[in-house]
Scaffold this active site. Sequence first.
Site, PDB file in Angstrom:
ATOM      1  CD  GLU A  37     -13.688 -10.038  -4.994  1.00 34.27           C
ATOM      2  OE1 GLU A  37     -13.165  -9.154  -5.902  1.00 34.27           O
ATOM      3  OE2 GLU A  37     -14.908 -10.621  -5.224  1.00 34.27           O
ATOM      4  CG  HIS A  63     -18.307  -1.477  -5.297  1.00 33.09           C
ATOM      5  ND1 HIS A  63     -16.947  -1.117  -4.828  1.00 33.09           N
ATOM      6  CD2 HIS A  63     -17.930  -2.908  -5.685  1.00 33.09           C
ATOM      7  CE1 HIS A  63     -15.952  -1.975  -4.650  1.00 33.09           C
ATOM      8  NE2 HIS A  63     -16.474  -2.918  -5.452  1.00 33.09           N
ATOM      9  NE  ARG A  78     -18.874  -5.640  -3.424  1.00 34.52           N
ATOM     10  CZ  ARG A  78     -18.763  -6.199  -4.550  1.00 34.52           C
ATOM     11  NH1 ARG A  78     -19.895  -5.918  -5.247  1.00 34.52           N
ATOM     12  NH2 ARG A  78     -17.736  -6.591  -5.181  1.00 34.52           N
ATOM     13  CG  HIS A 120     -21.334  -2.566  -7.805  1.00 34.86           C
ATOM     14  ND1 HIS A 120     -20.493  -2.155  -9.063  1.00 34.86           N
ATOM     15  CD2 HIS A 120     -20.889  -3.605  -7.729  1.00 34.86           C
ATOM     16  CE1 HIS A 120     -19.678  -2.997  -9.220  1.00 34.86           C
ATOM     17  NE2 HIS A 120     -19.898  -3.961  -8.549  1.00 34.86           N
ATOM     18  NE  ARG A 173     -22.836  -8.559  -6.624  1.00 33.80           N
ATOM     19  CZ  ARG A 173     -21.657  -8.342  -7.297  1.00 33.80           C
ATOM     20  NH1 ARG A 173     -21.419  -9.246  -8.239  1.00 33.80           N
ATOM     21  NH2 ARG A 173     -21.314  -6.965  -7.314  1.00 33.80           N
TER      22      ARG A 173
HETATM   23  C1  LIG Z   1     -17.673  -1.804 -12.739  1.00 30.25           C
HETATM   24  C2  LIG Z   1     -18.231  -3.364 -12.427  1.00 30.25           C
HETATM   25  C3  LIG Z   1     -17.457  -4.361 -11.898  1.00 30.25           C
HETATM   26  C4  LIG Z   1     -18.068  -5.540 -11.659  1.00 30.25           C
HETATM   27  N1  LIG Z   1     -16.998  -6.551 -11.252  1.00 30.25           N
HETATM   28  C5  LIG Z   1     -17.631  -7.816 -11.051  1.00 30.25           C
HETATM   29  C6  LIG Z   1     -16.872  -8.657 -10.758  1.00 30.25           C
HETATM   30  O1  LIG Z   1     -15.576  -8.855 -10.316  1.00 30.25           O
HETATM   31  N2  LIG Z   1     -17.338  -9.941 -10.436  1.00 30.25           N
HETATM   32  C7  LIG Z   1     -18.885 -10.313 -10.503  1.00 30.25           C
HETATM   33  O2  LIG Z   1     -19.301 -11.500 -10.401  1.00 30.25           O
HETATM   34  N3  LIG Z   1     -19.602  -9.432 -11.208  1.00 30.25           N
HETATM   35  C8  LIG Z   1     -19.166  -8.022 -11.079  1.00 30.25           C
HETATM   36  N4  LIG Z   1     -19.900  -7.063 -11.725  1.00 30.25           N
HETATM   37  C9  LIG Z   1     -21.453  -7.396 -12.093  1.00 30.25           C
HETATM   38  C10 LIG Z   1     -21.401  -8.115 -13.484  1.00 30.25           C
HETATM   39  O3  LIG Z   1     -20.270  -7.674 -14.392  1.00 30.25           O
HETATM   40  C11 LIG Z   1     -22.494  -7.971 -14.005  1.00 30.25           C
HETATM   41  O4  LIG Z   1     -23.557  -8.616 -13.245  1.00 30.25           O
HETATM   42  C12 LIG Z   1     -22.865  -9.034 -15.283  1.00 30.25           C
HETATM   43  O5  LIG Z   1     -21.777  -8.625 -15.830  1.00 30.25           O
HETATM   44  C13 LIG Z   1     -23.924  -8.568 -15.906  1.00 30.25           C
HETATM   45  O6  LIG Z   1     -24.059  -9.671 -17.158  1.00 30.25           O
HETATM   46  P1  LIG Z   1     -25.321  -9.439 -18.016  1.00 30.25           P
HETATM   47  O7  LIG Z   1     -24.959 -10.178 -19.136  1.00 30.25           O
HETATM   48  O8  LIG Z   1     -26.491  -9.849 -17.232  1.00 30.25           O
HETATM   49  O9  LIG Z   1     -25.513  -8.054 -18.225  1.00 30.25           O
HETATM   50  P2  LIG Z   1     -24.530  -6.960 -19.262  1.00 30.25           P
HETATM   51  O10 LIG Z   1     -23.259  -7.238 -19.323  1.00 30.25           O
HETATM   52  O11 LIG Z   1     -24.713  -5.561 -18.548  1.00 30.25           O
HETATM   53  O12 LIG Z   1     -25.292  -6.914 -20.797  1.00 30.25           O
HETATM   54  C14 LIG Z   1     -26.334  -6.572 -21.048  1.00 30.25           C
HETATM   55  C15 LIG Z   1     -26.537  -6.327 -22.249  1.00 30.25           C
HETATM   56  O13 LIG Z   1     -27.958  -6.036 -22.698  1.00 30.25           O
HETATM   57  C16 LIG Z   1     -28.004  -5.022 -23.514  1.00 30.25           C
HETATM   58  N5  LIG Z   1     -29.277  -4.419 -23.715  1.00 30.25           N
HETATM   59  C17 LIG Z   1     -29.979  -3.864 -22.548  1.00 30.25           C
HETATM   60  N6  LIG Z   1     -31.184  -3.241 -22.689  1.00 30.25           N
HETATM   61  C18 LIG Z   1     -31.294  -3.507 -23.956  1.00 30.25           C
HETATM   62  C19 LIG Z   1     -32.510  -3.299 -24.819  1.00 30.25           C
HETATM   63  N7  LIG Z   1     -33.538  -2.714 -24.583  1.00 30.25           N
HETATM   64  N8  LIG Z   1     -32.369  -3.853 -26.034  1.00 30.25           N
HETATM   65  C20 LIG Z   1     -31.262  -4.412 -26.590  1.00 30.25           C
HETATM   66  N9  LIG Z   1     -30.108  -4.650 -25.770  1.00 30.25           N
HETATM   67  C21 LIG Z   1     -30.053  -4.285 -24.497  1.00 30.25           C
HETATM   68  C22 LIG Z   1     -26.794  -4.064 -23.212  1.00 30.25           C
HETATM   69  O14 LIG Z   1     -26.527  -3.176 -24.438  1.00 30.25           O
HETATM   70  C23 LIG Z   1     -25.838  -5.028 -23.040  1.00 30.25           C
HETATM   71  O15 LIG Z   1     -25.479  -5.891 -24.094  1.00 30.25           O
HETATM   72  C24 LIG Z   1     -19.284  -5.489 -11.876  1.00 30.25           C
HETATM   73  C25 LIG Z   1     -20.064  -4.723 -12.395  1.00 30.25           C
HETATM   74  C26 LIG Z   1     -19.700  -3.834 -12.627  1.00 30.25           C
HETATM   75  C27 LIG Z   1     -20.426  -2.566 -13.339  1.00 30.25           C
END
Ligand SMILES: Cc1cc2nc3c(=O)[nH]c(=O)nc-3n(C[C@H](O)[C@H](O)[C@H](O)COP(=O)(O)OP(=O)(O)OC[C@H]3O[C@@H](n4cnc5c(N)ncnc54)[C@H](O)[C@@H]3O)c2cc1C
Length: 519
Positions: free
Chosen positions: A111, A228, A274, A335, A370
């Site tokens: 990438e 992004h 990016r 993003h 990032r």
């Molecule tokens: C389209 C897309 C593609 C991506 N591709 C990549 C990739 O290829 N590689 C990479 O490294 N990263 C990628 N990323 C970034 C990466 O996916 C995220 O940074 C990572 O998944 C975040 O994980 P997380 O568990 O921190 O948050 P999330 O997976 O967003 O989970 C957050 C959780 O918190 C919950 N929540 C939020 N607020 C509250 C509240 N007040 N009360 C209760 N629950 C709450 C939500 O409902 C959810 O369950 C991508 C992101 C996107 C959007």
Amino acid sequence: MKNYDYIIIGSGIAGLYDALLFKDHGSVLIITKGSIDECNTKHAQGGIAAAISSIDSPELHFKDTIAAGAGLCDPEAVRILTEEAADRIADLVKLGVPFDTVNGEIALTKEAAHSVPRILHAGGDATGERIEVTLSNAARASRAITIFEYFLATEILVKNNKVYGVAALDLRSGTREEFNCRNLILATGGVGRLFKITTNPDIATGDGVALAYRTGAEIIDMEFFQFHPTALRMPGVPLFLISEAVRGEGGVLRNVRGERFMKKYSPQGELAPRDVVARGIVAEMKETGANRVFLDVTHLPARILSARFPQIYRFCLDHGLDITTSLIPVVPAAHYSMGGVKTNYWGETNVEGLFASGEVASTGVHGANRLASNSLLEVLVFGKRIVERTLRGNAHLKATPSPDVYTLKKRDTSDINDTTLNVTALQSLLWDNVGIVRSGKELEEAADTLAAWEKQLEPATDRPSYELANMVTVGRLMAEAALIREESRGAHYRSDFPNASNAWLKHIVFRKKAAKSQK
Ligand SMILES: Cc1cc2nc3c(=O)[nH]c(=O)nc-3n(C[C@H](O)[C@H](O)[C@H](O)COP(=O)(O)OP(=O)(O)OC[C@H]3O[C@@H](n4cnc5c(N)ncnc54)[C@H](O)[C@@H]3O)c2cc1C
């Protein structure tokens, strides 16, 4: 009030991975505001970066990460990230994440801004979905983990400067509940929904940053938000990410006149960082008077496209676009948040008993920008460290407060005419004034408007009103931080200060009760 050893807010990779590690050491509650799989994680396409091949090394991964961070990565955090990567990948494999393989070896792709192929993927471009399904099935199967879906965390409960639980709104019954814990882990994900055009799903409203800020936690690097370069833009079709890996595999960008243009903006062309590609696209759209550019993969073999990018291929085809023969219309989209709740190398915030993991946290690994696919890795490496830290049983589970912090200054909002507050207005304001290209005047305007909106907020009662209040708080932190940083660096670009300045080789940290006022 129910008691748990560990409460985790959020059920993306950060929440689920830590829950699966904690479960052998005590009772675990996961609170999540939607169904378990509503999260950014499920949408991740490209994959996870880790130096696991014979031509790669943690040192090379370190160098690439530091280079992308434009002078503001914490080198020790990056060292931890890159050195512990392989072990954390092994954990995911043990948990059953089905990474793609070639001839029995884990397949790796390249990438932008990575010097060698080092991105592991699963189901082609369905990496996030495969991770989410694997981890959520394991969490559901565990008797030590209680999962409350449709519970919105609304307040972190603190006594004598120590966290003792969380208040949440049961979104089905509308009742407020309180839960006690020894350790509270924020895993609430990102803030992308603050912007009009975003790759993030509905849940990404910055709740964790707002909750932590109100509790006195330090919030860092909010001016650094990644756009992004390539999200599919077609009338009537929901915005959909076209992974960086598509350019990694040879996709090229063309303007509406059919000309390749990225070499004008960077010698790395389509594989520049990016922020450079996103700004190149914005400049090209401006020059050609178009509202999009095109990603061209028609020169790549059709069978490779459909096999390597099955989700993208299928999504486009379902909307009448065959990417093997037609150009893909794309625009940049909000993003990923590099900033967030400041943690040390053990996921601890400055508030005792409060940890942050995943996109809500700012561990120091991303700096001003990032490196693609480092975020899923960050979750694993620092999530594991939170577990190790809490198991040590030390009484003082908190990070040392920063010596030099800002507080939000009072703004005179008497001149603000348009004070209509709703999510659409907020998303437009952030997109227009705190977006890819910023200026002091627009940032002032945004900060003033957000300050006026803060005064208008009624006490929140349901999910939309809580989320709106959180978005106003987080938007204000972003606008103010972007205003303070009078330079351009990484993902933060100021048209009135287009160059980086050595005087700004430092971080902007906000804390609610701070020692020093914003200038
Ligand atoms: C389209 C897309 C593609 C991506 N591709 C990549 C990739 O290829 N590689 C990479 O490294 N990263 C990628 N990323 C970034 C990466 O996916 C995220 O940074 C990572 O998944 C975040 O994980 P997380 O568990 O921190 O948050 P999330 O997976 O967003 O989970 C957050 C959780 O918190 C919950 N929540 C939020 N607020 C509250 C509240 N007040 N009360 C209760 N629950 C709450 C939500 O409902 C959810 O369950 C991508 C992101 C996107 C959007």
